[in-house]
Design a protein around this motif. Sequence first.
Motif, PDB file in Angstrom:
ATOM      1  N   ASP A  11       0.830  -1.371   0.005  1.00 51.09           N
ATOM      2  CA  ASP A  11      -0.070   0.048   0.004  1.00 51.09           C
ATOM      3  C   ASP A  11       0.784   1.383   0.095  1.00 51.09           C
ATOM      4  O   ASP A  11       0.490   2.414  -0.565  1.00 51.09           O
ATOM      5  CB  ASP A  11      -0.923   0.133   1.260  1.00 51.09           C
ATOM      6  CG  ASP A  11      -2.145  -0.943   1.071  1.00 51.09           C
ATOM      7  OD1 ASP A  11      -2.346  -1.558   0.084  1.00 51.09           O
ATOM      8  OD2 ASP A  11      -2.786  -1.352   1.954  1.00 51.09           O
ATOM      9  N   ALA A  12       1.875   1.089   0.800  1.00 48.99           N
ATOM     10  CA  ALA A  12       3.066   2.221   0.680  1.00 48.99           C
ATOM     11  C   ALA A  12       3.300   2.565  -0.647  1.00 48.99           C
ATOM     12  O   ALA A  12       3.618   3.785  -0.962  1.00 48.99           O
ATOM     13  CB  ALA A  12       4.077   2.215   1.774  1.00 48.99           C
ATOM     14  N   ARG A  13       3.618   1.794  -1.418  1.00 46.82           N
ATOM     15  CA  ARG A  13       3.974   1.857  -2.833  1.00 46.82           C
ATOM     16  C   ARG A  13       2.842   2.305  -3.852  1.00 46.82           C
ATOM     17  O   ARG A  13       3.199   3.202  -4.607  1.00 46.82           O
ATOM     18  CB  ARG A  13       4.723   0.380  -3.378  1.00 46.82           C
ATOM     19  CG  ARG A  13       5.154   0.368  -4.770  1.00 46.82           C
ATOM     20  CD  ARG A  13       6.135   1.408  -5.113  1.00 46.82           C
ATOM     21  NE  ARG A  13       6.416   1.545  -6.623  1.00 46.82           N
ATOM     22  CZ  ARG A  13       7.247   0.534  -7.261  1.00 46.82           C
ATOM     23  NH1 ARG A  13       7.947  -0.385  -6.648  1.00 46.82           N
ATOM     24  NH2 ARG A  13       7.417   0.527  -8.509  1.00 46.82           N
ATOM     25  N   GLU A  14       1.633   1.553  -3.674  1.00 49.73           N
ATOM     26  CA  GLU A  14       0.554   1.779  -4.626  1.00 49.73           C
ATOM     27  C   GLU A  14      -0.695   1.359  -3.993  1.00 49.73           C
ATOM     28  O   GLU A  14      -0.827   0.021  -4.054  1.00 49.73           O
ATOM     29  CB  GLU A  14       0.872   1.107  -5.922  1.00 49.73           C
ATOM     30  CG  GLU A  14      -0.182   1.317  -7.043  1.00 49.73           C
ATOM     31  CD  GLU A  14      -0.136   0.686  -8.363  1.00 49.73           C
ATOM     32  OE1 GLU A  14      -1.160   0.240  -8.898  1.00 49.73           O
ATOM     33  OE2 GLU A  14       0.976   0.202  -8.719  1.00 49.73           O
ATOM     34  N   ARG A  15      -1.625   2.021  -3.711  1.00 49.01           N
ATOM     35  CA  ARG A  15      -2.973   1.595  -2.947  1.00 49.01           C
ATOM     36  C   ARG A  15      -3.699   1.307  -4.225  1.00 49.01           C
ATOM     37  O   ARG A  15      -3.863   1.704  -5.371  1.00 49.01           O
ATOM     38  CB  ARG A  15      -3.454   2.746  -2.264  1.00 49.01           C
ATOM     39  CG  ARG A  15      -2.863   3.235  -0.982  1.00 49.01           C
ATOM     40  CD  ARG A  15      -3.811   4.117  -0.225  1.00 49.01           C
ATOM     41  NE  ARG A  15      -3.260   4.201   1.330  1.00 49.01           N
ATOM     42  CZ  ARG A  15      -3.397   3.310   2.072  1.00 49.01           C
ATOM     43  NH1 ARG A  15      -4.179   2.264   2.065  1.00 49.01           N
ATOM     44  NH2 ARG A  15      -2.963   3.560   3.364  1.00 49.01           N
ATOM     45  N   ASN A  16      -4.571   0.135  -3.932  1.00 50.83           N
ATOM     46  CA  ASN A  16      -5.552  -0.328  -4.581  1.00 50.83           C
ATOM     47  C   ASN A  16      -4.994  -0.822  -6.034  1.00 50.83           C
ATOM     48  O   ASN A  16      -5.709  -0.918  -7.049  1.00 50.83           O
ATOM     49  CB  ASN A  16      -6.929   0.516  -4.752  1.00 50.83           C
ATOM     50  CG  ASN A  16      -7.224   1.169  -3.575  1.00 50.83           C
ATOM     51  OD1 ASN A  16      -7.465   0.094  -2.648  1.00 50.83           O
ATOM     52  ND2 ASN A  16      -7.661   2.287  -3.465  1.00 50.83           N
TER      53      ASN A  16
END
Length: 339
Positions: A105-110
């Motif tokens: 999630d820290a890299r890319e949410r959803n």
Amino acid sequence: MVATDQDDKSGKGEFKRSASHFADRITADARDGWPVEAGRYRLVINRACPWANRTLISRRLLGLEDAISLAVTDPIQDERSWRFTLDPGGVDPVLGIAFLSEAYDARERNYPGGVSVPAIVDVPSGKLVTNDFQQITLDFATEWTDLHRDGAPDLYPEALREEIDDVAESIYRDVNNGVYKAGFATHQETYDTTVRQLFARLDQVSQRLATRRYLVGDTITEADIRLFTTLVRFDTVYHGHFKCNRNKLSEDAVLWAYARDLFQTPGFGDTIDFDHIARHYHQVHTNINPTAIVPIGPDLSSWLTPHHREQLGGTPFGDAEAPGPVPAAEAVPPTGRAA
């Protein structure tokens, strides 16, 4: 990879393994923005996962333990996937997170995909860097060379790369992924076809190894690592749980001796946790094993019996040296299932 990761749009009951969504590479020249740097990254694995096991073996053989730290997740997943419940307080002591999904999630949410291992996380930012299980070990061998231990082997020698890639590709398609395609098949025809392909490839590999100690060349290479992680799980889970039961690994004299040879080589067997392997497959795949009962067998003591493969020539590391003892913090704890 997540063992239940499947997306069948064919209507044929086929297992489909998703491509790695985060395919950034950590390289010596930082061309993807991630430079090789000692202490910056954390490798997250699960000891049950064969794809994660590859990275653990490669890291150990190359002596990268001090260069990239290790996080081990619980073999049992919940609805939030891989979790750090083996650590005090259920939180990874370096990343400060309870679930690997937090780094995703820290890299890319959803993002469109599951939370898979192996994964490499950037410690300063807490962001996932890569979950490209096919590339991580190749980069360990070729991009992290300045951080290799003295006497480390060349697991991906340039002169043999084409042959290694060719052998590894067929093994991946029919063996590494083949056991999953058999295990998660929901149509009889798909299962029958997959299992025939699996054992046809294993028969071919057995013939290849009947006159040579290793798959490519006279020493251990990336190809051997990739085959081993499936073979070592074969009789414990794939034979029964995934219905790959034409015969057991231990009933093929060549492959059984080859697997024992590698298991007894430093860097291979000392990464294997049969307890995690058995519990993960049988307790997580409730669509296959709804009772979640973990079988008591097979007897693991035979993994340490003589293999006599040295008679074929070749040596595990050639002019290189074997890795030293497993760091105490990374040793597989003894259990009733340990060999």
